[in-house]
Design a protein around this motif. Structure first.
Motif, PDB file in Angstrom:
ATOM      1  N   LEU A   1       5.144  15.515   3.392  1.00 53.80           N
ATOM      2  CA  LEU A   1       3.645  15.507   3.612  1.00 53.80           C
ATOM      3  C   LEU A   1       2.850  16.036   4.018  1.00 53.80           C
ATOM      4  O   LEU A   1       1.783  15.467   3.582  1.00 53.80           O
ATOM      5  CB  LEU A   1       4.670  16.144   5.511  1.00 53.80           C
ATOM      6  N   LYS A   2       2.831  16.772   3.256  1.00 50.75           N
ATOM      7  CA  LYS A   2       2.303  17.860   3.068  1.00 50.75           C
ATOM      8  C   LYS A   2       0.946  17.549   1.739  1.00 50.75           C
ATOM      9  O   LYS A   2       0.095  17.842   0.954  1.00 50.75           O
ATOM     10  CB  LYS A   2       2.778  19.528   2.316  1.00 50.75           C
ATOM     11  N   THR A   3       1.570  16.797   0.980  1.00 55.21           N
ATOM     12  CA  THR A   3       1.225  16.634  -0.073  1.00 55.21           C
ATOM     13  C   THR A   3       0.497  15.062   0.433  1.00 55.21           C
ATOM     14  O   THR A   3      -0.502  14.799  -1.060  1.00 55.21           O
ATOM     15  CB  THR A   3       2.521  15.876  -0.963  1.00 55.21           C
ATOM     16  N   LEU A   4       0.750  14.550   0.953  1.00 57.68           N
ATOM     17  CA  LEU A   4       0.472  13.419   1.538  1.00 57.68           C
ATOM     18  C   LEU A   4      -1.440  13.807   2.484  1.00 57.68           C
ATOM     19  O   LEU A   4      -2.100  13.040   2.487  1.00 57.68           O
ATOM     20  CB  LEU A   4       1.505  12.293   2.521  1.00 57.68           C
TER      21      LEU A   4
ATOM     22  N   PRO B   1      -6.513  14.041   5.079  1.00 58.73           N
ATOM     23  CA  PRO B   1      -5.979  14.816   5.469  1.00 58.73           C
ATOM     24  C   PRO B   1      -6.757  14.612   7.290  1.00 58.73           C
ATOM     25  O   PRO B   1      -6.535  14.931   8.149  1.00 58.73           O
ATOM     26  CB  PRO B   1      -7.110  15.775   4.705  1.00 58.73           C
ATOM     27  N   ASP B   2      -7.432  13.588   7.131  1.00 54.83           N
ATOM     28  CA  ASP B   2      -7.831  13.044   8.170  1.00 54.83           C
ATOM     29  C   ASP B   2      -6.566  11.844   9.034  1.00 54.83           C
ATOM     30  O   ASP B   2      -7.053  10.566  10.011  1.00 54.83           O
ATOM     31  CB  ASP B   2      -8.950  12.580   8.307  1.00 54.83           C
ATOM     32  N   SER B   3      -5.752  11.457   8.458  1.00 52.81           N
ATOM     33  CA  SER B   3      -4.115  10.908   9.200  1.00 52.81           C
ATOM     34  C   SER B   3      -3.457  11.912  10.281  1.00 52.81           C
ATOM     35  O   SER B   3      -3.085  12.405   9.863  1.00 52.81           O
ATOM     36  CB  SER B   3      -3.496  10.399   8.063  1.00 52.81           C
ATOM     37  N   PRO B   4      -3.815  11.510  11.376  1.00 51.32           N
ATOM     38  CA  PRO B   4      -3.207  11.066  13.045  1.00 51.32           C
ATOM     39  C   PRO B   4      -1.689  11.315  12.637  1.00 51.32           C
ATOM     40  O   PRO B   4      -0.617  12.387  13.232  1.00 51.32           O
ATOM     41  CB  PRO B   4      -3.347  11.282  14.182  1.00 51.32           C
TER      42      PRO B   4
ATOM     43  N   ALA C   1       6.217   7.492   9.120  1.00 51.52           N
ATOM     44  CA  ALA C   1       7.352   7.301  10.336  1.00 51.52           C
ATOM     45  C   ALA C   1       7.850   7.035   9.210  1.00 51.52           C
ATOM     46  O   ALA C   1       9.878   7.133   9.788  1.00 51.52           O
ATOM     47  CB  ALA C   1       6.608   5.118  10.802  1.00 51.52           C
ATOM     48  N   LEU C   2       8.732   6.690   8.123  1.00 48.76           N
ATOM     49  CA  LEU C   2       9.881   6.482   7.158  1.00 48.76           C
ATOM     50  C   LEU C   2      10.470   7.916   7.241  1.00 48.76           C
ATOM     51  O   LEU C   2      11.379   8.136   7.932  1.00 48.76           O
ATOM     52  CB  LEU C   2       9.576   6.652   6.032  1.00 48.76           C
TER      53      LEU C   2
ATOM     54  N   ASP D   1       0.794  -1.275  -0.362  1.00 46.76           N
ATOM     55  CA  ASP D   1      -0.513  -0.436  -0.085  1.00 46.76           C
ATOM     56  C   ASP D   1       0.902   1.099   0.335  1.00 46.76           C
ATOM     57  O   ASP D   1       1.371   2.077   0.953  1.00 46.76           O
ATOM     58  CB  ASP D   1      -0.694   0.333   0.566  1.00 46.76           C
ATOM     59  N   PRO D   2       1.514   2.226  -0.916  1.00 49.50           N
ATOM     60  CA  PRO D   2       2.394   3.160  -1.635  1.00 49.50           C
ATOM     61  C   PRO D   2       1.146   4.238  -1.224  1.00 49.50           C
ATOM     62  O   PRO D   2       2.515   5.092   0.002  1.00 49.50           O
ATOM     63  CB  PRO D   2       2.378   3.126  -2.873  1.00 49.50           C
ATOM     64  N   ALA D   3       0.603   3.909  -0.416  1.00 43.84           N
ATOM     65  CA  ALA D   3       0.299   5.711   0.715  1.00 43.84           C
ATOM     66  C   ALA D   3      -0.488   5.115   1.984  1.00 43.84           C
ATOM     67  O   ALA D   3      -0.485   5.777   2.416  1.00 43.84           O
ATOM     68  CB  ALA D   3      -1.336   5.900  -0.324  1.00 43.84           C
ATOM     69  N   ASP D   4       0.042   4.054   2.224  1.00 41.50           N
ATOM     70  CA  ASP D   4       0.030   3.930   3.723  1.00 41.50           C
ATOM     71  C   ASP D   4       0.468   4.652   4.545  1.00 41.50           C
ATOM     72  O   ASP D   4       1.354   5.376   4.987  1.00 41.50           O
ATOM     73  CB  ASP D   4       0.713   2.805   4.273  1.00 41.50           C
ATOM     74  N   PRO D   5      -0.501   5.925   5.376  1.00 43.85           N
ATOM     75  CA  PRO D   5       0.334   6.807   6.281  1.00 43.85           C
ATOM     76  C   PRO D   5       1.174   6.845   7.665  1.00 43.85           C
ATOM     77  O   PRO D   5       2.167   7.347   7.548  1.00 43.85           O
ATOM     78  CB  PRO D   5      -1.343   7.765   6.446  1.00 43.85           C
TER      79      PRO D   5
END
Length: 224
Positions: A128-131, A136-139, A111-112, A102-106
């Motif tokens: 990070l801002k792109t992700l 937007p709801d990823s703590p 963590a990386l 899952d390349p999009a796993d937040p």
């Protein structure tokens, strides 16, 4: 549980809120698990992790991986354990295994960036801002952005990012602690005191990475 990114200002430096030393970074462990509710081994592994039984948690996560080598929760759990043990190369490899599926796993993405220390500065912030624009709801992503800002002593920006992580996951003790730290560095002692207390209360219910003794000491220093 996600680890703290910074330490409270030392008492002898209270006139210089930007002088507080950064605490060691660690990994980010996803608490909003997407595992099936019937997976008792993952439940046991997470309970062991929460209770500080790291060896037992590691064995249980390894058992899950033998059954399902692509289990994101098991990989993230083992990565968080590896970081706690100072085995950063192993942690990085585990996070990369998550991203293979899952390349999009937040959580793995954040963590990386934490593991690498945000050494590339603007590139890490941009990434990070792109992700965050996509999730937007990823703590964990907000927390990672706060960590990046705290390393740059951008305490106002860090406070906003940490507060957003806390707003999305209000029971996370380390998010609360870092809100307190950022407020402390901004000389908002009254609010910082409130969040230090909230962090300690939350740490009684969920595993926390921050130094509780340091938090208690800072509470004593901030009390009127």
């Amino acid at each position: 549980a996600a680890p703290p990114a910074a330490a409270p200002p030392e008492r002898r430096r209270r006139q210089d809120p930007a002088a507080g030393p950064a605490a060691p970074e660690a990994g980010v462990f996803r608490s909003d698990s997407r595992r099936p509710p019937s997976d008792q081994t993952l439940d046991r592994a997470y309970d062991d992790w929460q209770a500080g039984r790291v060896d037992e948690a590691e064995r249980a996560y390894e058992q899950v991986l033998r059954r399902d080598p692509r289990s994101a929760d098991a990989l993230l759990g083992l990565a968080a354990i590896a970081v706690r043990q100072g085995r950063y190369e192993r942690a990085q490899n585990l996070y990369l295994r998550v991203l293979e599926s899952d390349p999009a796993d937040p959580t793995a993405q954040a963590a990386l960036i934490n593991l690498h220390g945000g050494g590339d500065g603007g590139q890490s912030e941009s990434r990070l801002k792109t992700l965050l624009a996509a999730q937007p709801d990823s703590p964990p992503l907000h927390f990672a952005l706060g960590n990046l800002y705290s390393r740059q002593r951008r305490w106002s920006d860090a406070q906003q990012a940490y507060f957003q992580a806390y707003a999305l996951d209000p029971d996370n003790p380390d998010y609360l602690f870092n809100v307190a730290v950022s407020l402390d560095h901004l000389r908002q002692g009254k609010l910082a005191l409130q969040y230090y207390r909230m962090a300690l209360s939350a740490a009684d219910l969920s595993r926390a990475a921050f130094d509780r003794n340091a938090a208690r000491q800072r509470i004593l220093e901030l009390q009127p």
